[in-house]
Design an enzyme around this catalytic site. Structure first.
Site, short mmCIF file in Angstrom:
data_model
loop_
_atom_site.label_atom_id
_atom_site.label_comp_id
_atom_site.label_asym_id
_atom_site.label_seq_id
_atom_site.Cartn_x
_atom_site.Cartn_y
_atom_site.Cartn_z
N GLU A 183 5.47 20.58 -16.84
CA GLU A 183 4.74 21.71 -16.25
C GLU A 183 3.44 22.04 -16.98
OE1 GLU A 183 7.34 25.07 -15.76
OE2 GLU A 183 8.71 23.99 -14.47
N GLU A 232 13.96 19.80 -12.16
CA GLU A 232 14.49 21.15 -12.43
C GLU A 232 14.65 21.88 -11.11
OE1 GLU A 232 12.54 23.86 -15.16
OE2 GLU A 232 12.13 22.21 -16.56
C1 FCB Z 1 10.74 26.17 -15.97
C2 FCB Z 1 10.69 25.63 -17.38
C3 FCB Z 1 12.05 25.61 -18.07
C4 FCB Z 1 12.85 26.84 -17.76
C5 FCB Z 1 12.90 27.11 -16.27
C6 FCB Z 1 13.73 28.32 -15.88
O1 FCB Z 1 9.48 26.59 -15.57
O2 FCB Z 1 10.22 24.29 -17.37
O3 FCB Z 1 11.82 25.45 -19.44
O4 FCB Z 1 12.39 27.91 -18.48
O5 FCB Z 1 11.60 27.27 -15.79
#
Ligand code: FCB
Length: 460
Positions: free
Chosen positions: A186, A366
């Site tokens: 990110e 994620e």
């Molecule tokens: C993302 C991050 C991760 C975590 C999630 C909830 O943006 O990459 O580290 O904090 O959110």
């Protein structure tokens, strides 16, 4: 866990009814199910075995995090990684995405190497391989060595060379056993919302545009290093892509949402995958771009790492950097307990857009649900809301795959409850609950549900 591998929930012998599971019929037979974590959020042991401080250690010490939480102990994964790998084995995941803490292996970010730090990742990787779980290594999940921040961090063009040297160390040490590498997690999040102090005499916007370009250069340089040092490497970058929507019908909010969307969603994937910055951003970035830079950034990639949670609602704010800020969510929108919109259609839409825009296979690295889970009087953590969320999001992913989007894997954030940045330990995203007093892990209901889903998907 008891010796039968059943959780403390008293649901021994439990099996999720097939009707509870989402359809996975559109997914490839070699689809990969996994879980993700990151170094600072779980490791702890911040002052052990020669690790240097990161920007997040320093920020925590300043008291900026909710409840003055720090990463000093976190989930104590540094000492409990064997137990955590055993949990993953029980879950049945095929892959585990983690990050290396740069200051653990290079305490000052460059120069002298910390052998005990490297040895920790050797042990973790070997444990994963012995459990039949593929390690997915991310080089950077926000824990920049403080010494590099003191030298100007990502606002210096030299940072691309620092990162390439760090990538060389990691590739050389682990490339015999690790083949899946992500350069950054990110980049748009830490560039826009990172914790670095402003450079005296420069505007925040100036620092932001330098950072964007230098992180992109660092990405390109690291891809080249990984390709050269690791035969058979499979490489990507992990982007947080969420639709940015105006929070009202006003023209000003619509314009602000467009600007935010280009910084949040396009500032990194566009140059990395297409060799160009979004047109609206070029006047601000061009002063930092030297001849040949865009070719240095656009290096061939094997996949697009996608993190997705929910749409973002945006309002115009004249006093904010770039004129945008977070706005109100639509009244009545369903929200997770921590207040993030639940909108599986937005996930489907994102998958379709990413598939079309960049033409790379997608791994969802994620997706998850933040809440305030606590054990019930019997000691069980029943997180039905998380199960409902995951079911709906996996259904949306399956539909996108049925429509031809090339999706190859799905990793839940996160294996464990952990240090959720500014929110400290208050927000829980884990499939396993962490009792921070005893550091005991308690698999939640969603843990068993995900294990059942993986089993069912593999038996198809
Ligand atoms: C993302 C991050 C991760 C975590 C999630 C909830 O943006 O990459 O580290 O904090 O959110």
């Amino acid at each position: 866990m008891n010796s039968n591998g059943n959780s403390a929930s008293g649901q021994a012998g439990h099996l999720t009814p097939a009707s509870e599971l989402p359809s996975t019929i559109g997914l490839r037979p070699d689809f990969i199910w996994g879980v993700s974590t990151s170094s600072f959020q779980i490791e702890g042991a911040t002052q052990e075995d020669g690790r240097g401080p990161s920007v997040w250690d320093v920020y925590c010490q300043s008291g900026g995090v909710k409840n003055h939480d720090t990463g000093d102990i976190a989930c104590d994964h540094y000492h409990r990684y064997r137990e955590d790998v055993a949990l993953m084995k029980q879950l049945g995941v095929q892959a585990y995405r983690f990050s290396v803490a740069w200051p653990r292996v290079l305490p000052l970010g460059r120069g002298s190497v910390n052998e005990p730090g490297l040895a920790f990742y050797d042990r973790l990787i070997d444990e994963l391989l012995a459990a039949g779980i593929e390690p997915w290594l991310c080089l950077y999940h926000w824990d920049l060595p403080q010494a590099l921040a003191d030298a100007g961090g990502w606002t210096c063009r030299e940072s691309a060379a620092w990162f390439a040297d760090y990538a060389t160390l990691v590739a050389t040490r682990f490339g015999d056993r690790v083949k899946r590498f992500a350069t950054f997690n990110e980049p748009s999040m830490f560039s826009l919302f990172g914790r670095s102090p402003d450079t005296p005499g420069r505007s925040r916007e100036d620092d932001l545009h330098r950072t964007i370009h230098h992180v992109n250069l660092a990405h390109g340089a690291a891809v080249d290093v990984l390709r050269e040092k690791v035969p058979g490497a499979s490489i990507g970058c992990i982007h947080n892509v969420q639709p940015c929507r105006p929070s009202s019908g006003s023209e000003a909010d619509a314009a602000a949402a467009t600007v935010m969307g280009s910084y949040w969603n396009n500032a990194f994937p566009d140059p990395q995958c297409r060799g160009e910055y979004p047109a609206s951003m070029r006047p601000a970035i061009d002063p930092f771009v030297q001849p040949g830079d865009l070719a240095r950034i656009r290096r061939p990639l094997d996949w697009f790492g996608l993190n997705h949670y929910s749409p973002v609602y945006v309002r115009a704010e004249a006093t904010a950097m770039l004129g945008f800020d977070f706005g109100d969510k639509p009244a009545g929108a369903p929200l997770t307990p921590i207040g993030w919109p639940i909108d599986p259609d937005a996930f489907g839409e994102t998958l379709r857009i990413v598939g079309k825009s960049y033409g790379l296979p997608i791994y969802v690295l994620e997706n998850g649900y933040g809440s305030f889970d606590e054990p019930d009087p019997a000691g069980a953590v029943i997180d039905t809301g998380r199960i409902r969320f995951l079911r709906a999001y996996i259904e949306a992913m399956n539909s996108a795959a049925c429509d031809g989007v090339d999706i190859r894997g799905y990793f839940i954030w996160s294996l464990l409850d952990n240090f959720e940045w500014d929110q400290g330990y208050s927000n829980r995203f884990g499939l396993a609950y962490v009792d921070y007093a005893s550091l005991r892990r308690i698999p939640k209901s969603s843990f068993r549900w995900y294990a059942d889903l993986i089993k069912a998907a593999q038996q198809r």
